[in-house]
Structure formats: structure tokens, C-alpha cells
Motif scaffolding. Structure first.
Motif, mmCIF file in Angstrom:
data_model
loop_
_atom_site.group_PDB
_atom_site.id
_atom_site.type_symbol
_atom_site.label_atom_id
_atom_site.label_comp_id
_atom_site.label_asym_id
_atom_site.label_seq_id
_atom_site.Cartn_x
_atom_site.Cartn_y
_atom_site.Cartn_z
ATOM 1 N N TYR A 254 0.837 -1.200 0.000
ATOM 2 C CA TYR A 254 0.000 0.000 0.000
ATOM 3 C C TYR A 254 0.870 1.248 0.000
ATOM 4 C CZ TYR A 254 0.870 0.040 5.081
ATOM 5 O OH TYR A 254 1.458 0.052 6.306
ATOM 6 N N LEU A 255 0.313 2.296 -0.560
ATOM 7 C CA LEU A 255 0.957 3.607 -0.546
ATOM 8 C C LEU A 255 -0.096 4.621 -0.121
ATOM 9 C CD1 LEU A 255 3.047 5.778 -1.143
ATOM 10 C CD2 LEU A 255 2.488 5.581 -3.579
ATOM 11 N N SER A 257 -0.955 8.109 0.313
ATOM 12 C CA SER A 257 -0.357 9.252 -0.357
ATOM 13 C C SER A 257 -1.038 10.547 0.048
ATOM 14 C CB SER A 257 -0.443 9.063 -1.881
ATOM 15 O OG SER A 257 0.131 10.153 -2.560
ATOM 16 N N SER A 261 4.190 10.264 2.253
ATOM 17 C CA SER A 261 3.933 9.007 1.554
ATOM 18 C C SER A 261 4.353 7.878 2.475
ATOM 19 C CB SER A 261 4.722 8.928 0.249
ATOM 20 O OG SER A 261 4.289 9.901 -0.665
ATOM 21 N N ILE A 263 4.620 3.878 2.624
ATOM 22 C CA ILE A 263 4.575 2.726 1.731
ATOM 23 C C ILE A 263 4.986 1.473 2.489
ATOM 24 C CG2 ILE A 263 6.933 3.153 0.862
ATOM 25 C CD1 ILE A 263 5.843 2.202 -1.911
ATOM 26 N N LEU A 294 6.271 -0.334 7.282
ATOM 27 C CA LEU A 294 6.277 0.671 6.219
ATOM 28 C C LEU A 294 7.487 1.582 6.311
ATOM 29 C CD1 LEU A 294 5.365 3.680 7.504
ATOM 30 C CD2 LEU A 294 3.188 2.523 7.705
ATOM 31 N N TYR A 380 9.720 5.592 -4.212
ATOM 32 C CA TYR A 380 8.738 4.501 -4.072
ATOM 33 C C TYR A 380 9.324 3.189 -4.591
ATOM 34 C CZ TYR A 380 5.257 8.319 -3.680
ATOM 35 O OH TYR A 380 4.549 9.436 -3.320
ATOM 36 N N VAL A 398 0.208 -2.528 -6.242
ATOM 37 C CA VAL A 398 0.361 -1.394 -5.344
ATOM 38 C C VAL A 398 -0.993 -0.715 -5.248
ATOM 39 C CG1 VAL A 398 1.499 0.822 -4.944
ATOM 40 C CG2 VAL A 398 2.769 -1.056 -6.029
ATOM 41 N N VAL A 400 -2.723 2.577 -4.056
ATOM 42 C CA VAL A 400 -2.525 3.955 -3.617
ATOM 43 C C VAL A 400 -3.827 4.443 -2.998
ATOM 44 C CG1 VAL A 400 -1.807 6.286 -4.264
ATOM 45 C CG2 VAL A 400 -0.928 4.300 -5.532
#
Length: 471
Positions: A254-255, A257, A261, A263, A294, A380, A398, A400
């Protein structure tokens, strides 16, 4: 009609209050109130305006009453690490100093002379950032030790707002983990660590987990807003709430944002190994005692500051579009360099970095915007490679989430750079996670699995690939 909840979601630049409930097997939302949040300079420090934030929450609740909405619960989430200290009479000993304040400059290195990085990481699993609560507190101990001695109560930002609403003092788990003072395995304040650092242990409250009911708001607030309402703990760390809203977690990086950020992946245990330390990954708390493994990356803060430096003559969407006008410009910066945390002028700092690294210097808004977006995607990609190295496996997708998921250029760049499917959405990830945690507490949802199933049915998610974009 079933029970409903209000999510109070406050970020570094603003807050909103969103009413949510389940109707026809979908989550429905209504924005009730939106307000500004910003750091102010009080002559000594950069601080948050806590009184103003509390008044905005009450204003939002009054609006609920005025339009005939009476939610059953309210839950507050904010950013991490920042806090206030109260004295024996529950008066503020400190302002809510902002994490971007320079008071922690050089403090982290001093702490390492007392306890090693390796020991800190093994016990807390938390990444090293100079603004972590640990270093903020040690800065107070060093420069104003009398404040720590007087302190009877330590409350993080959402904890303090909850206290103002209810009179109940607790430290919520997901936000507490960001302090770098909670043991990753026991999920309690690390008493040995606090002793080692000479930090007043008595001021810390019991750690309570998401879905805890704190109780009704105080009678004086009932009189002010026009109705009674229960205060429930969501995951008060905004990223912890956002991660709840990821529809599919299996095989997914996951990101989250936004200004930052974040991640990573959702985990059921902490990863406190040397390689995770070397790559500066964190193991922050999540819903149902899960872990958010993360990495923190500077995020859209950089473009927000550029917008401000350009006197807001361009919208974010316009800056994204402008970046298309500089296809040949290839200079990039290290977005995680501390110089970008709170520079006097973000544009000049980016230009200086490019000069120091013998790259072409961005001059136009289009070149500056492209430099930022390209630099973010490089960071990223690096983080994704590190996650896959630590896990010794490849991830397929991914996801977002958050406001930054609306940046189609960035989503497409991520897909092309990583050669992974990129799913964008939900946009209102943090508010969704906040509300479903409350709805689980109220009995409207059974568990996180049910919550994610209904989230998947309720919100659009857009797919990007390295070759074609499809819905």
C-alpha cells in the motif's frame, strides 16, 4: 436506519468531519464540516492551534444538530508523534509543538550515546526520524527539565482532543507506537527504555486499543452542541485508519499518499531485523493489533510547498498538468533528505540540491513539478525493492490510497516504474477507516474482513498498468 458515526480527520493542512453509515449494504458519506489547520509560530516554536481545532470539532457537531443528524459516535484521527503535557491541575505545560520544529536538531544523535540504534530498534521496531516523540521529549529534558518533572499527563494530539471531549485520559495504541517508546512485542510503554533516558514514566497513560469506547461527551458540551454522543477510539493515527480501507491486502503493497507518503504492507507480527533497521522501516500499530510495516517518504509536502512558494497561482491539478510540459527534464532529488523537511523556500532548496549534484537546475514550474514527481517515484521504487528483499517474495500490486491517489500522473508513473498493477483509491481512505472502526464498535460490522468487503463494494478504485490504463 442503522447506527452512524462521525469521523474527525485532521491533517497538517486541514480537517474535515464526515458522517458515515451503512445503507443498502454500502457505506455512505456526507461531509459535514471542513476547516483549516496550520502551524503557527509563537515566538519560540512552530505549534498547532489546539483550542481552534477543538472549537472546529464542536462547530461540526453543532452543524449535525442543525441539519437533523444525530450520530451515535465520534472518533478522531490525526497525524502522529506530536503531544501536549499537562500539570497536576490538568493545565497545559507545553504548547502542541509541531514535528517540523527544529528543537530536535541533533537530539537523535545524543540519544544514541545513551542507547544504541540497534537496541532501540530491537525493542520498538520504529524507524529513526529526528522528530519522533522520543527525541521531542528528550529535547525538553535537555533544555527544560523542570517541565518534565511537573508533567502529570502525556497526551498525543487525538488523545488531548478526546480528553477535552470526555475528561477521560488514555493513550491510543496506534498513535502511541509512533513515539518510539512502546515495546513492539508487549504493546506497552517500555519502562526500561524510559528509565534509561530519564524520562518521567508517571505521565504516560494506559494504552487503549482501537474500538475502545471512552464514553459520553461532557455535559457542558452536550449543552453546547444540542445532543449527546459517544466518543469511540478509531485508529487515531491517520495512516492506521487509512490502511483499514485497503480492499485487498493479500499480495498488496500500500501507498498512503498525502503530505507524507507511507509505503508498506500489513503484518501480523513486527519485523525488527537488521535489514529492516538498515532500510529504516517501521513497525507501527494497526487495527486489531496488526502492524504497519512501512517506510516514511517525504510525500506531496514538497509540491504543497512549491504551490505556496509560487503564491498559489497554480492549483495542484495545474501543477500536475504543467509537469507534462517538461518531458525532457530528468533531474531528480533525494526526497528524504532532511533539507526538504521544512526549508525556508522549497524551490530554492530543490534547485540547490540539483546544483550540488551537478544536474540541470529546474527553472520553470513545469520542471520543478516534474522533478518532484519523478523523484517521488524513484523513492517509491526503492522502498518496494527493499520490501520485496526483506519478504523474499514479489508483490503483485500497489494500492494507492488517500488524497494523492487522485494524481493520475503519479499513479501512471508508479505503474511504469514498478511494472506492477496500481490501484488508486479509495480517496477518502482515512475517514473510511475511522468510520468503519466505529461501526465495528457499534455492532454494525462484525470484523475487519466484513469491513473490507463492504468498502470494496462501496468505493470506486481505478486501475493503472504499465501498458494500458483500464477501469
Amino acid at each position: 436506519m442503522g447506527k452512524s458515526s462521525i469521523a474527525v480527520d485532521i491533517g497538517a493542512s486541514g480537517g474535515r468531519m464526515i458522517h458515515g453509515l451503512i445503507e443498502e449494504e454500502k457505506i455512505t458519506f456526507q461531509e459535514i464540516h471542513r476547516f483549516e489547520n496550520k502551524m503557527i509560530h509563537n515566538g519560540e516554536n512552530f505549534c498547532w492551534e489546539m483550542d481552534k481545532l477543538f472549537e472546529e470539532i464542536k462547530t461540526g457537531l453543532k452543524k449535525c444538530h442543525d441539519i437533523g443528524i444525530q450520530p451515535d459516535s465520534i472518533g478522531i484521527d490525526t497525524w502522529a508523534v506530536d503531544f501536549v503535557l499537562l500539570d497536576e491541575n490538568d493545565n497545559l505545560l507545553t504548547d502542541a509543538v509541531a514535528y517540523r520544529d527544529p528543537r530536535t536538531d541533533g537530539i537523535m544523535e545524543e540519544v544514541f550515546t545513551i542507547i544504541s540504534k540497534e537496541r532501540l530498534y530491537l525493542e520498538t521496531g520504529i524507524q529513526f526520524q529526528k522528530f519522533n516523540t522520543l527525541y521531542q521529549l528528550y529535547s525538553i529534558k535537555k533544555n527544560n527539565p523542570e517541565i518534565l518533572e511537573k508533567a502529570k499527563t502525556f497526551l498525543m494530539i487525538p488523545d488531548y482532543l478526546n480528553y477535552l471531549l470526555t475528561g477521560v485520559k488514555v493513550n491510543e495504541y496506534t498513535n502511541a507506537t509512533s513515539t518510539q517508546l512502546v515495546n513492539a512485542f508487549t504493546k506497552k510503554w517500555d519502562q526500561q527504555l524510559l528509565d534509561k533516558l530519564g524520562i518521567n514514566k508517571r505521565m504516560f497513560q494506559d494504552i487503549k486499543f482501537p474500538k475502545t469506547v471512552l464514553g459520553d461527551v461532557k455535559q457542558e458540551i452536550v449543552n453546547e452542541i444540542g445532543f449527546n454522543i459517544n466518543v469511540v477510539l478509531p485508529a487515531t493515527h491517520d495512516t492506521a485508519s487509512a490502511v483499514i480501507s485497503i480492499p485487498e491486502t493479500e499480495g498488496t503493497i500500500y501507498l498512503s499518499s498525502g503530505t507524507w507518503s507511507l509505503i508498506g504492507v500489513e503484518n501480523h507480527f513486527p519485523i525488527c531485523i537488521t535489514k529492516a533497521l538498515d532500510y529504516n522501516f517501521t513497525n507501527e500499530g494497526g487495527i486489531d493489533c496488526r502492524y504497519r510495516f512501512l517506510k516514511n517518504i517525504m510525500g506531496l509536502w514538497m509540491i504543497q510547498e512549491v504551490k505556496r512558494n509560487l503564491e498559489d497561482q497554480y492549483s495542484y491539478e495545474e501543477l500536475v498538468n504543467l509537469s507534462h510540459e517538461a518531458p525532457e527534464f530528468t533531474s531528480t532529488v533525494n526526497v528524504d533528505d532532511e533539507r526538504f523537511l521544512k526549508p525556508a523556500n522549497m524551490i530554492e532548496e530543490i534547485q540547490q540540491f540539483c546544483s550540488e549534484t551537478s544536474q540541470e537546475i529546474p527553472q520553470t514550474p513545469s520542471e520543478i513539478a516534474k522533478c518532484i514527481f519523478d523523484s517521488l517515484v524513484i523513492s517509491y521504487q526503492s522502498a518496494i525493492n527493499q520490501i520485496e528483499e526483506i519478504y523474499e517474495k514479489k508483490f503483485d500490486r500497489v494500492n494507492v490510497i488517500g488524497g494523492g491517489s487522485q494524481n493520475e500522473l503519479l499513479n501512471q508513473l508508479i505503474a511504469e516504474k514498478t511494472n506492477k498493477a496500481v490501484y488508486a483509491g479509495p480517496v477518502e481512505a482515512t475517514a473510511i477507516g475511522n468510520i468503519v472502526a466505529q461501526l465495528m464498535t457499534l455492532g454494525e460490522l462484525n470484523n475487519i474482513r466484513d469491513a473490507r468487503t463492504i468498502i470494496k463494494e462501496s468505493f470506486d478504485v481505478k486501475k493503472y498498468t504499465s501498458l494500458v490504463e483500464e477501469r
